[in-house]
Design a protein around this motif. Structure first.
Motif, PDB file in Angstrom:
ATOM      1  N   VAL A   1       2.036  48.990  65.329  1.00 27.45           N
ATOM      2  CA  VAL A   1       3.174  48.508  66.116  1.00 27.45           C
ATOM      3  C   VAL A   1       4.436  49.063  65.474  1.00 27.45           C
ATOM      4  N   LEU A   2       5.202  49.816  66.255  1.00 28.84           N
ATOM      5  CA  LEU A   2       6.434  50.404  65.732  1.00 28.84           C
ATOM      6  C   LEU A   2       7.646  49.599  66.182  1.00 28.84           C
ATOM      7  N   LYS A   3       8.619  49.499  65.318  1.00 23.47           N
ATOM      8  CA  LYS A   3       9.874  48.857  65.694  1.00 23.47           C
ATOM      9  C   LYS A   3      10.853  49.933  66.159  1.00 23.47           C
ATOM     10  N   THR A   4      11.329  49.777  67.379  1.00 20.93           N
ATOM     11  CA  THR A   4      12.281  50.725  67.949  1.00 20.93           C
ATOM     12  C   THR A   4      13.589  49.998  68.255  1.00 20.93           C
ATOM     13  N   LYS A   5      14.592  50.751  68.709  1.00 24.83           N
ATOM     14  CA  LYS A   5      15.880  50.144  69.047  1.00 24.83           C
ATOM     15  C   LYS A   5      15.743  49.152  70.190  1.00 24.83           C
ATOM     16  N   LYS A   6      14.769  49.374  71.039  1.00 26.15           N
ATOM     17  CA  LYS A   6      14.570  48.494  72.195  1.00 26.15           C
ATOM     18  C   LYS A   6      13.550  47.388  71.909  1.00 26.15           C
ATOM     19  N   GLY A   7      13.110  47.298  70.679  1.00 26.45           N
ATOM     20  CA  GLY A   7      12.139  46.261  70.328  1.00 26.45           C
ATOM     21  C   GLY A   7      10.873  46.879  69.755  1.00 26.45           C
ATOM     22  N   GLU A   8       9.757  46.149  69.869  1.00 26.34           N
ATOM     23  CA  GLU A   8       8.500  46.622  69.314  1.00 26.34           C
ATOM     24  C   GLU A   8       7.694  47.401  70.359  1.00 26.34           C
ATOM     25  N   MET A   9       6.929  48.382  69.877  1.00 23.92           N
ATOM     26  CA  MET A   9       6.067  49.157  70.751  1.00 23.92           C
ATOM     27  C   MET A   9       4.719  49.334  70.063  1.00 23.92           C
ATOM     28  N   GLN A  10       3.659  48.896  70.721  1.00 18.73           N
ATOM     29  CA  GLN A  10       2.325  49.080  70.161  1.00 18.73           C
ATOM     30  C   GLN A  10       1.815  50.443  70.588  1.00 18.73           C
ATOM     31  N   MET A  11       1.348  51.205  69.624  1.00 18.07           N
ATOM     32  CA  MET A  11       0.859  52.540  69.941  1.00 18.07           C
ATOM     33  C   MET A  11      -0.448  52.491  70.726  1.00 18.07           C
ATOM     34  N   GLY A  12      -1.362  51.657  70.332  1.00 16.90           N
ATOM     35  CA  GLY A  12      -2.594  51.463  71.097  1.00 16.90           C
ATOM     36  C   GLY A  12      -3.493  52.672  71.195  1.00 16.90           C
ATOM     37  N   GLY A  13      -3.350  53.639  70.293  1.00 20.46           N
ATOM     38  CA  GLY A  13      -4.218  54.810  70.326  1.00 20.46           C
ATOM     39  C   GLY A  13      -3.894  55.792  71.430  1.00 20.46           C
ATOM     40  N   VAL A  14      -2.691  55.711  71.990  1.00 22.72           N
ATOM     41  CA  VAL A  14      -2.289  56.614  73.077  1.00 22.72           C
ATOM     42  C   VAL A  14      -1.714  57.897  72.486  1.00 22.72           C
ATOM     43  N   ILE A  15      -2.042  59.038  73.114  1.00 23.88           N
ATOM     44  CA  ILE A  15      -1.504  60.325  72.663  1.00 23.88           C
ATOM     45  C   ILE A  15      -0.262  60.658  73.485  1.00 23.88           C
ATOM     46  N   TYR A  16       0.878  60.810  72.804  1.00 21.85           N
ATOM     47  CA  TYR A  16       2.136  61.197  73.450  1.00 21.85           C
ATOM     48  C   TYR A  16       2.348  62.705  73.297  1.00 21.85           C
ATOM     49  N   ASN A  17       3.375  63.223  73.967  1.00 20.04           N
ATOM     50  CA  ASN A  17       3.686  64.658  73.926  1.00 20.04           C
ATOM     51  C   ASN A  17       3.820  65.169  72.495  1.00 20.04           C
ATOM     52  N   ASP A  18       4.648  64.493  71.704  1.00 22.00           N
ATOM     53  CA  ASP A  18       4.909  64.986  70.352  1.00 22.00           C
ATOM     54  C   ASP A  18       3.663  64.915  69.473  1.00 22.00           C
ATOM     55  N   SER A  19       2.817  63.912  69.708  1.00 23.84           N
ATOM     56  CA  SER A  19       1.580  63.782  68.920  1.00 23.84           C
ATOM     57  C   SER A  19       0.625  64.934  69.221  1.00 23.84           C
ATOM     58  N   ALA A  20       0.485  65.274  70.502  1.00 24.14           N
ATOM     59  CA  ALA A  20      -0.390  66.377  70.896  1.00 24.14           C
ATOM     60  C   ALA A  20       0.118  67.688  70.315  1.00 24.14           C
ATOM     61  N   ASP A  21       1.446  67.877  70.356  1.00 25.47           N
ATOM     62  CA  ASP A  21       2.065  69.084  69.819  1.00 25.47           C
ATOM     63  C   ASP A  21       1.803  69.196  68.315  1.00 25.47           C
ATOM     64  N   LYS A  22       1.973  68.093  67.600  1.00 24.25           N
ATOM     65  CA  LYS A  22       1.749  68.083  66.154  1.00 24.25           C
ATOM     66  C   LYS A  22       0.296  68.384  65.816  1.00 24.25           C
ATOM     67  N   ALA A  23      -0.626  67.724  66.524  1.00 25.53           N
ATOM     68  CA  ALA A  23      -2.047  67.908  66.240  1.00 25.53           C
ATOM     69  C   ALA A  23      -2.477  69.352  66.473  1.00 25.53           C
ATOM     70  N   ALA A  24      -1.981  69.957  67.554  1.00 31.44           N
ATOM     71  CA  ALA A  24      -2.334  71.345  67.849  1.00 31.44           C
ATOM     72  C   ALA A  24      -1.884  72.264  66.720  1.00 31.44           C
ATOM     73  N   ARG A  25      -0.666  72.053  66.246  1.00 30.11           N
ATOM     74  CA  ARG A  25      -0.139  72.875  65.153  1.00 30.11           C
ATOM     75  C   ARG A  25      -0.959  72.676  63.876  1.00 30.11           C
ATOM     76  N   PHE A  26      -1.335  71.445  63.588  1.00 27.75           N
ATOM     77  CA  PHE A  26      -2.098  71.154  62.384  1.00 27.75           C
ATOM     78  C   PHE A  26      -3.483  71.815  62.444  1.00 27.75           C
ATOM     79  N   ILE A  27      -4.111  71.782  63.603  1.00 22.21           N
ATOM     80  CA  ILE A  27      -5.419  72.420  63.777  1.00 22.21           C
ATOM     81  C   ILE A  27      -5.315  73.926  63.526  1.00 22.21           C
ATOM     82  N   LEU A  28      -4.242  74.529  64.019  1.00 22.83           N
ATOM     83  CA  LEU A  28      -4.007  75.952  63.764  1.00 22.83           C
ATOM     84  C   LEU A  28      -3.880  76.215  62.265  1.00 22.83           C
ATOM     85  N   ASN A  29      -3.151  75.355  61.571  1.00 24.80           N
ATOM     86  CA  ASN A  29      -2.960  75.507  60.132  1.00 24.80           C
ATOM     87  C   ASN A  29      -4.288  75.433  59.372  1.00 24.80           C
TER      88      ASN A  29
END
Length: 542
Positions: A340-368
């Motif tokens: 659960v992350l605290k944001t400016k708008k309150g709390e947000m549970q990640m819940g194992g969801v893949i967002y744009n930035d997460s997919a981008d990061k993972a792809a780069r890491f796999i390449l590395n």
């Protein structure tokens, strides 16, 4: 917090107790009477043969124990797919071992038997491991021959793989300890060396009854295709022995003389135990897969010294990437995060969801990791990619495709562990079975499906209710609830790890405490096969 930890621990231990109870039944094979009959014939069971063969049964990793589980009930069941198989050490060498279980329908091949044998051969080919076949089989289970005989991934593919492995320089040894009939007779003869037990083992294209029916000849099994016949007359077999134990000792001697080949060169140093108690996994992982937890705490329980070098720690936080060691082996870890992350708008549970930035990061890491020749470990607890207009406008499909592209084209070995949820395209992006992990394991808490049970049940309910109303039927609230419960019950059964393991969508269900060991043994196996070429990702939208 302690109450929640206790609840988590109780839930996991209850799941493990249930798993062990089911395994104990599977280990009986065709049942205690069938095992007694095997012993009366002075023959060992499949599991006893493996125990005699391997250096240490504690180091044997069984694969596909749940193959065929709760399938073929009308035929009397097929425990472990009628074959005991896995990876073990013989004369100090890591080998793939396949043993027919004669107590299960005389070792006959069911559809799942073929699938399991092909999976083990695939593991041998991908990792360049020697294969030992302990043969004792009546051949294809005739009532289901149409589901095991003619197709590309059916019985005949086994012999095709025998030929391909031989061309690849992979040693195959067949010890014939019982019947080896019809098409199955090709397996030992297409192996490098064939051993037979006198008075027990037999190899022929057609048994005495079929020979009598076909050509009118009266002949007994031993004269037709026994150990003496094939060692002294046909020259098909290479060795004969009085006992199974003598036969297995010779297998050990053969393996002990195998030459050593170049390795992949994956980095390994001295093993260091995790500083965090691995048993903490039981208290960290949430009961019911619904509440948030920190995946990095799970990683601390698995990796050497609990040391994890996180990659892009402040970016794309719904996926954790980083470098670590597992039993000395260098690994790159890609794991879903459910904090659960605290944001400016309150709390947000990640819940194992893949967002744009997460997919981008993972792809780069796999390449590395591919660039550095570091094996990849995927820890799955994913509900899918983020949906909604904001994600679509941000190009979630594009970023998801980028990650899928990287996973699909990775040339370093990939090992996948399904901890919790594994839903939809998240299963694909996190290296599900379709993306060729060298090994894929599940915890008892795993759930694999196109979507979660609640969402799927409600969607299916809407479709059914709409269809009923279109026919002019009235649907009362209590009828809707009954339908929902029925749909949910059926769907939940299909998402269970046992359903997945029965169909070999995962190689095995494991105790979370085995995670370190199976990953390390998987990398050890993969290290036998040098990585060829560099990663090429093809065309994708940046």
């Amino acid at each position: 917090m302690n109450i929640e930890k206790n609840r988590n621990e109780d839930s996991m231990k209850l799941s493990l107790a249930e798993m062990k109870q089911r395994l104990e039944k599977i280990y009986e094979g065709g049942g205690k009477k069938a095992i007694a009959r095997q012993h009366e014939r002075e023959k060992l069971t499949a599991r006893e043969r493996i125990e005699f063969l391997v250096d240490d049964m504690a180091s044997f990793i069984e694969l596909g124990a749940f193959a065929g589980y709760e399938q073929y009930e009308e035929q009397g069941g097929c425990p472990a797919g009628g074959t005991v198989a896995g990876i073990g050490y013989v004369s100090g060498r890591q080998c793939v071992i396949l043993a027919n279980d004669q107590t299960v329908k005389a070792g006959a091949w069911f559809p799942i038997t073929g699938k399991k044998n092909l999976r083990l051969q695939e593991i041998a080919m991908e990792n360049h491991l020697p294969v030992i076949y302990l043969v004792d089989s009546a051949g294809v289970f005739l009532p289901m021959q149409d589901e095991i005989f003619p197709d590309k991934e059916h019985f005949g593919r086994v012999f095709r793989n025998n030929a391909r492995m031989s061309a690849m320089g992979i040693t195959q040894i067949a010890a014939v300890m019982g019947a080896c009939v019809a098409g199955g007779a090709y397996l030992p003869i297409m192996s490098d060396e064939t051993l037979m037990v006198e008075g027990k083992g037999s190899i022929f294209l057609a048994g005495p009854y079929l020979v009598k029916a076909a050509v009118g000849e009266d002949v007994d099994a031993e004269t037709l295709g026994g150990a003496v016949t094939h060692n002294a007359i046909s020259g098909i077999a290479d060795y004969k022995f009085d006992t199974e134990q003598d036969c297995l000792r010779q297998v050990k001697r053969i393996v002990s003389r195998l030459g050593h080949k170049p390795t992949a060169g994956f980095d390994r140093i001295a093993t260091v135990a995790p500083s965090r108690d691995p048993k903490d996994i039981y208290t960290i992982f949430p009961e019911g897969n619904t509440r948030p937890y920190d995946m990095k705490e799970i990683i601390e329980c698995i990796v050497d010294g609990s040391t994890f070098d996180e990659f892009k720690a402040d970016y794309g936080k719904t996926i954790v990437c980083g470098y670590a060691r597992i039993e000395g082996w260098a690994v790159g870890i890609v794991a879903n995060q459910r904090l659960v992350l605290k944001t400016k708008k309150g709390e947000m549970q990640m819940g194992g969801v893949i967002y744009n930035d997460s997919a981008d990061k993972a792809a780069r890491f796999i390449l590395n990791c591919n660039q550095k020749r570091i094996p990849l470990v995927f820890l799955q607890d994913v509900t899918g990619f983020m949906v909604g207009s904001r994600s679509e406008h941000s190009g979630i499909i594009k970023d998801g495709a980028k990650m899928v592209n990287a996973v699909a084209n990775s040339v370093v070995p990939k090992i996948t562990i399904v901890l919790g949820n594994s839903y939809g395209a998240g299963n694909y992006a996190m290296c599900g079975k379709a993306y060729d992990p060298r090994f894929i394991y599940a915890w008892p808490s795993a759930r694999i499906a196109v979507m979660g049970g609640d969402q799927a049940a409600k969607t299916l309910l809407q479709i059914q209710v709409a269809a009923m109303k279109a026919k002019g039927q009235e649907v009362a609230p209590e009828d809707e609830q009954r339908l929902l419960n029925e749909i949910k019950g059926s769907y939940e059964k299909q998402t269970s790890p046992y359903y997945a393991a029965s169909r070999l969508w995962v190689d095995e269900i494991i105790d979370p405490l085995q995670t370190r060991r199976v990953i390390a043994e998987g990398i050890h196996a993969a290290n036998h096969n040098p990585v060829v070429g560099n990663m090429s990702v093809g065309v994708f939208q940046v």
